[in-house]
Design a protein around this motif. Structure first.
Motif, mmCIF file in Angstrom:
data_model
loop_
_atom_site.group_PDB
_atom_site.id
_atom_site.type_symbol
_atom_site.label_atom_id
_atom_site.label_comp_id
_atom_site.label_asym_id
_atom_site.label_seq_id
_atom_site.Cartn_x
_atom_site.Cartn_y
_atom_site.Cartn_z
ATOM 1 N N VAL A 1 48.031 -46.781 -41.554
ATOM 2 C CA VAL A 1 49.298 -46.376 -42.174
ATOM 3 C C VAL A 1 49.035 -45.431 -43.337
ATOM 4 N N ASP A 2 48.092 -45.783 -44.194
ATOM 5 C CA ASP A 2 47.826 -44.961 -45.371
ATOM 6 C C ASP A 2 47.326 -43.578 -44.968
ATOM 7 N N LEU A 3 46.450 -43.516 -43.972
ATOM 8 C CA LEU A 3 45.939 -42.223 -43.520
ATOM 9 C C LEU A 3 47.038 -41.403 -42.850
ATOM 10 N N ALA A 4 47.889 -42.069 -42.066
ATOM 11 C CA ALA A 4 48.948 -41.341 -41.364
ATOM 12 C C ALA A 4 49.920 -40.699 -42.334
ATOM 13 N N ARG A 5 50.270 -41.405 -43.408
ATOM 14 C CA ARG A 5 51.232 -40.822 -44.350
ATOM 15 C C ARG A 5 50.611 -39.687 -45.141
ATOM 16 N N ARG A 6 49.298 -39.592 -45.123
ATOM 17 C CA ARG A 6 48.597 -38.494 -45.800
ATOM 18 C C ARG A 6 48.283 -37.334 -44.861
ATOM 19 N N GLY A 7 48.698 -37.438 -43.610
ATOM 20 C CA GLY A 7 48.456 -36.364 -42.662
ATOM 21 C C GLY A 7 47.050 -36.313 -42.118
ATOM 22 N N VAL A 8 46.287 -37.388 -42.260
ATOM 23 C CA VAL A 8 44.930 -37.442 -41.733
ATOM 24 C C VAL A 8 44.979 -37.801 -40.251
ATOM 25 N N ARG A 9 44.247 -37.074 -39.449
ATOM 26 C CA ARG A 9 44.167 -37.375 -38.010
ATOM 27 C C ARG A 9 43.262 -38.594 -37.823
ATOM 28 N N ALA A 10 43.864 -39.707 -37.505
ATOM 29 C CA ALA A 10 43.108 -40.946 -37.377
ATOM 30 C C ALA A 10 43.478 -41.642 -36.077
ATOM 31 N N LEU A 11 42.550 -42.446 -35.575
ATOM 32 C CA LEU A 11 42.785 -43.266 -34.392
ATOM 33 C C LEU A 11 42.286 -44.671 -34.688
ATOM 34 N N VAL A 12 43.137 -45.659 -34.446
ATOM 35 C CA VAL A 12 42.741 -47.061 -34.548
ATOM 36 C C VAL A 12 42.427 -47.549 -33.141
ATOM 37 N N VAL A 13 41.265 -48.139 -32.952
ATOM 38 C CA VAL A 13 40.896 -48.695 -31.650
ATOM 39 C C VAL A 13 40.748 -50.204 -31.776
ATOM 40 N N GLU A 14 41.135 -50.920 -30.736
ATOM 41 C CA GLU A 14 41.122 -52.376 -30.747
ATOM 42 C C GLU A 14 40.574 -52.896 -29.421
ATOM 43 N N ARG A 15 39.604 -53.808 -29.500
ATOM 44 C CA ARG A 15 38.975 -54.363 -28.308
ATOM 45 C C ARG A 15 39.973 -55.141 -27.453
ATOM 46 N N ALA B 1 41.510 -51.422 -47.694
ATOM 47 C CA ALA B 1 42.072 -50.253 -47.017
ATOM 48 C C ALA B 1 42.809 -49.352 -47.995
ATOM 49 N N TYR B 2 43.540 -49.953 -48.910
ATOM 50 C CA TYR B 2 44.330 -49.211 -49.889
ATOM 51 C C TYR B 2 43.432 -48.435 -50.842
ATOM 52 N N ASN B 3 42.288 -48.987 -51.156
ATOM 53 C CA ASN B 3 41.319 -48.302 -52.003
ATOM 54 C C ASN B 3 40.683 -47.129 -51.277
ATOM 55 N N LEU B 4 40.461 -47.302 -49.985
ATOM 56 C CA LEU B 4 39.696 -46.320 -49.221
ATOM 57 C C LEU B 4 40.539 -45.162 -48.707
ATOM 58 N N GLY B 5 41.805 -45.403 -48.390
ATOM 59 C CA GLY B 5 42.610 -44.386 -47.731
ATOM 60 C C GLY B 5 42.708 -43.085 -48.502
ATOM 61 N N TRP B 6 43.044 -43.174 -49.781
ATOM 62 C CA TRP B 6 43.232 -41.940 -50.553
ATOM 63 C C TRP B 6 41.913 -41.215 -50.784
ATOM 64 N N LYS B 7 40.832 -41.971 -50.833
ATOM 65 C CA LYS B 7 39.527 -41.342 -51.040
ATOM 66 C C LYS B 7 39.091 -40.573 -49.797
ATOM 67 N N LEU B 8 39.285 -41.164 -48.630
ATOM 68 C CA LEU B 8 38.973 -40.437 -47.403
ATOM 69 C C LEU B 8 39.808 -39.164 -47.303
ATOM 70 N N ALA B 9 41.092 -39.245 -47.609
ATOM 71 C CA ALA B 9 41.962 -38.071 -47.518
ATOM 72 C C ALA B 9 41.512 -36.977 -48.473
ATOM 73 N N ALA B 10 41.120 -37.350 -49.695
ATOM 74 C CA ALA B 10 40.702 -36.352 -50.681
ATOM 75 C C ALA B 10 39.414 -35.653 -50.254
ATOM 76 N N VAL B 11 38.479 -36.408 -49.698
ATOM 77 C CA VAL B 11 37.209 -35.822 -49.251
ATOM 78 C C VAL B 11 37.429 -34.962 -48.013
ATOM 79 N N LEU B 12 38.211 -35.454 -47.066
ATOM 80 C CA LEU B 12 38.452 -34.693 -45.839
ATOM 81 C C LEU B 12 39.153 -33.377 -46.110
ATOM 82 N N SER B 13 40.034 -33.346 -47.109
ATOM 83 C CA SER B 13 40.760 -32.112 -47.432
ATOM 84 C C SER B 13 39.909 -31.125 -48.214
ATOM 85 N N GLY B 14 38.772 -31.579 -48.734
ATOM 86 C CA GLY B 14 37.938 -30.727 -49.567
ATOM 87 C C GLY B 14 38.336 -30.730 -51.025
ATOM 88 N N ALA B 15 39.337 -31.531 -51.382
ATOM 89 C CA ALA B 15 39.788 -31.579 -52.772
ATOM 90 C C ALA B 15 38.839 -32.352 -53.667
#
Length: 476
Positions: free
Chosen positions: A25-39, A312-326
């Motif tokens: 959810v956090d990645l999706a609202r940030r526009g990050v292309r993500a896929l959740v996979v479940e066994r 997850a809440y701690n990690l989401g914004w950090k992944l988005a910032a790194v992926l964007s190059g910001a």
């Protein structure tokens, strides 16, 4: 988004439990292309992690699901203690708390885990996110540009980063060779089941203490459903645990005044041995781990699911910032720096509660958890009183005109908060809010992170710009 790398998605999230879905959810609202996979072929069907703590409700408020979570559950009932078919009296499940201006959610909220995950899944779908069910991960490799995940069926997935949120028996953690250090909290196994039952009111959590060499039995009405959660402790080395309808009927007849036929249906059942364990590290290259994959708790105190969602809440914004190059890639190093000490602290609390050494009090609500020791916590004010809010602390709510501070913080952005007599301040691309003096903060300038913690604090904005550059401030 970010550099031109040949990948299928930017982030692969392994596991569609509460932590994995919250991250999705956090990645999706940030526009990050993500896929959740479940066994599994669908979402988890049981009630196991049923307690939503106030801090997690604040997270859910930001993610846009607090209303649905509130509607899906209810407050915890008092425990009713039984002996020989007679009611001995009530006990409060949690220490009583009162609403405070800085904390809009002040009490734990009971929601069966399956329902919490349904709410998160619906929100993820609403935001355009995806979950691929029936995808069992069997291999994972990585290089300098990404991660390749192989599955028992179907094509591999290439991602820039991967997050393992695949539970206490994490396949990803095992493949990465990350160890878990911990202990058995209680040698006696526990069974838990969602059942339909008659003969008990739904106003109490019914507890039948150990008697005659048998373990405890508890039957808790699950808010928002017609079910009860049955939990019972068995004896190490005793008879094999029987999770069938007839097996559970025999158990309640032995340990309570109920008749076997009062238990009419078993909707889900499982057993486990209470354990506390912490992953030796939360990251291996481009793969990070979260939730039960990173820390396994006793269910006492209702901390496990909550801690995973907050990972997850701690990690989401950090992944988005790194992926964007910001932000530099080093920002991801602060995930383990911040979350592993918190997980260790919460694990200790869960174990003490399980053993009767601590109460379910203020600490279980998780509002006091923070990151003062983090490299992302920069405090430039001096001579602060002991009780003062500091960089690294959770940013409190409060009145802001006709709105609330949490209204200003809500969303995937940073917020620059100027309080009282502090001089005007601004950062390019960052929302600035000015409020009169407010005791929860004290006068000053506060840069509030996307996950609701104070990142930087000072009497003025002097020195704020370098911090902002290193933390990816301005990315929403």
């Amino acid at each position: 988004m970010g550099a031109n790398v040949d990948v299928d998605v930017d982030v692969l999230v392994v596991g569609a439990g509460a932590a994995g879905l919250a991250l999705g959810v956090d990645l999706a609202r940030r526009g990050v292309r993500a896929l959740v996979v479940e066994r599994a072929d669908g979402l988890f069907p049981g009630s196991r992690g049923k307690g939503i703590q106030p801090r997690t409700m604040e997270v859910f408020d930001d993610l846009g699901v607090a209303g649905a979570v509130r509607a899906a559950g209810g407050p915890y009932p008092a425990r009713m203690i039984w002996q020989d078919g007679k009611r001995l009296g009530e006990q409060a499940m949690w220490d009583e708390t009162r609403p405070q201006e800085g904390s809009p959610f002040h009490e734990p909220w009971m929601v069966p885990q399956w329902r919490t995950q349904e709410v998160l899944f619906a929100r993820l779908t609403e935001l355009g996110g995806r979950v691929a069910f029936g995808r069992e991960l069997v291999g994972i490799t990585q290089d300098g540009e990404g991660v390749t995940a192989g599955f028992a069926d179907g094509a591999p997935v290439r991602a820039r980063y991967a997050v393992a949120a695949d539970g206490g028996r994490s396949t990803v953690r095992r493949l990465l060779g990350i160890g878990m250090t911990g202990e058995t909290v209680d040698p006696d196994p526990v069974l838990v089941a969602d059942v339909r039952i008659t003969g008990l009111d739904r106003d109490h959590w019914h507890v039948f203490p150990p008697a005659g060499g048998e373990g405890f039995l508890a039957l808790c009405p699950l808010a928002g459903t017609e079910d009860f959660q049955l939990s019972a402790q068995t004896t190490q080395g005793g008879p094999a645990i029987d999770l069938s309808l007839e097996g559970l009927r025999s158990l309640i007849a032995t340990r309570s005044h109920l008749d076997p036929g009062d238990l009419t249906e078993v909707r889900w059942a499982s057993d486990f041995r209470p354990r506390a364990a912490l992953a030796d590290r939360f990251r291996a290259g481009r793969v990070l781990i979260a939730g039960d994959a990173a820390h396994v708790h006793s269910p006492a105190g209702g901390q496990g699911l909550n801690t995973g969602v907050q990972d997850a809440y701690n990690l989401g914004w950090k992944l988005a910032a790194v992926l964007s190059g910001a932000a530099p890639e080093a920002l991801l190093g602060t995930y383990e720096e911040e979350r592993r000490p918190v997980a260790a602290e919460v694990l200790g609390l869960s174990t003490r509660i399980h053993r009767g050494e601590a109460r379910r009090g203020a600490a279980t609500r998780q509002l006091g958890l923070g990151y003062r020791g983090s490299s992302l916590a920069v405090e430039t004010r001096t001579a602060l009183p002991a009780e003062a809010l500091r960089a690294g602390d959770r940013a409190p709510d409060g009145a802001w005109g006709e709105a609330r501070l949490f209204d200003a913080f809500r969303g995937p952005h940073w917020t620059l908060l100027v309080v009282g007599e502090a001089p005007a301040a601004q950062l390019p691309g960052v929302r600035t809010v000015r409020i009169p003096s407010y005791g929860a903060y004290g006068d000053g300038v506060f840069l509030v992170r996307p996950d609701g913690y104070v990142g930087w604090a000072g009497p003025t904005a002097e020195g704020l710009a370098p911090y902002a550059a290193g933390a990816g401030v301005g990315v929403g």
